[in-house]
Design a protein around this motif. Structure first.
Motif, PDB file in Angstrom:
ATOM      1  N   GLY A 178      42.730  52.977  41.808  1.00 51.68           N
ATOM      2  CA  GLY A 178      44.074  52.971  41.248  1.00 51.68           C
ATOM      3  C   GLY A 178      45.080  53.691  42.116  1.00 51.68           C
ATOM      4  N   LYS A 179      44.669  54.073  43.317  1.00 55.86           N
ATOM      5  CA  LYS A 179      45.577  54.802  44.196  1.00 55.86           C
ATOM      6  C   LYS A 179      46.658  53.877  44.734  1.00 55.86           C
ATOM      7  CE  LYS A 179      41.950  56.868  46.492  1.00 55.86           C
ATOM      8  NZ  LYS A 179      41.397  57.494  47.641  1.00 55.86           N
TER       9      LYS A 179
ATOM     10  N   ARG B  37      33.932  40.877  52.582  1.00 60.11           N
ATOM     11  CA  ARG B  37      33.196  41.992  51.963  1.00 60.11           C
ATOM     12  C   ARG B  37      33.878  43.324  52.244  1.00 60.11           C
ATOM     13  NH1 ARG B  37      27.738  42.086  54.193  1.00 60.11           N
ATOM     14  NH2 ARG B  37      28.174  40.037  54.999  1.00 60.11           N
ATOM     15  N   ASP B  38      34.355  43.497  53.482  1.00 59.70           N
ATOM     16  CA  ASP B  38      35.051  44.734  53.834  1.00 59.70           C
ATOM     17  C   ASP B  38      36.326  44.902  53.016  1.00 59.70           C
ATOM     18  OD1 ASP B  38      33.113  45.410  55.629  1.00 59.70           O
ATOM     19  OD2 ASP B  38      34.250  44.795  57.408  1.00 59.70           O
ATOM     20  N   ARG B  39      37.047  43.811  52.804  1.00 57.47           N
ATOM     21  CA  ARG B  39      38.267  43.876  51.991  1.00 57.47           C
ATOM     22  C   ARG B  39      37.945  44.281  50.558  1.00 57.47           C
ATOM     23  NH1 ARG B  39      39.911  38.701  54.647  1.00 57.47           N
ATOM     24  NH2 ARG B  39      41.309  39.323  56.313  1.00 57.47           N
ATOM     25  N   GLU B  40      36.871  43.705  50.007  1.00 54.59           N
ATOM     26  CA  GLU B  40      36.456  44.047  48.640  1.00 54.59           C
ATOM     27  C   GLU B  40      36.065  45.510  48.534  1.00 54.59           C
ATOM     28  OE1 GLU B  40      33.345  41.358  47.604  1.00 54.59           O
ATOM     29  OE2 GLU B  40      34.675  39.607  47.611  1.00 54.59           O
TER      30      GLU B  40
ATOM     31  N   ALA C  33      39.172  47.681  48.693  1.00 58.62           N
ATOM     32  CA  ALA C  33      39.903  47.627  47.430  1.00 58.62           C
ATOM     33  C   ALA C  33      39.207  48.466  46.370  1.00 58.62           C
ATOM     34  CB  ALA C  33      40.034  46.185  46.963  1.00 58.62           C
ATOM     35  N   ALA C  34      37.889  48.447  46.363  1.00 57.06           N
ATOM     36  CA  ALA C  34      37.134  49.243  45.395  1.00 57.06           C
ATOM     37  C   ALA C  34      37.312  50.736  45.664  1.00 57.06           C
ATOM     38  CB  ALA C  34      35.662  48.874  45.446  1.00 57.06           C
TER      39      ALA C  34
END
Length: 70
Positions: free
Chosen positions: A20-21, A9-12, A15-16
């Motif tokens: 686009g950075k 969940r932390d990775r998601e 990423a969110a």
């Protein structure tokens, strides 16, 4: 232990947040073209900074670096 799902969940979420950075290596340019583009951008940035420094330095006054202290 359910730590694995928390990490996922932390990775998601990270990423969110990133969106686009970040660096985009797939911008369709060759390394030579990228180098040329980046060099031009750096020259423009340096010229802009030099112009700002010249504008700030032309003001003069007691606060300038050239003023003598006693």
């Amino acid at each position: 232990m359910t730590r694995g799902s928390q990490r996922e969940r932390d990775r998601e979420r990270a990423a969110a947040r990133a969106g686009g950075k970040g660096k985009n290596a797939e911008d369709g340019l060759t390394p030579e073209q990228r180098r040329e583009r980046d060099g031009k951008a750096l020259q423009e940035k340096a010229a802009k900074k030099a112009a700002q420094a010249a504008a700030a330095g032309s003001g003069g006054g007691a606060g300038s670096k050239g003023a003598a202290k006693k």
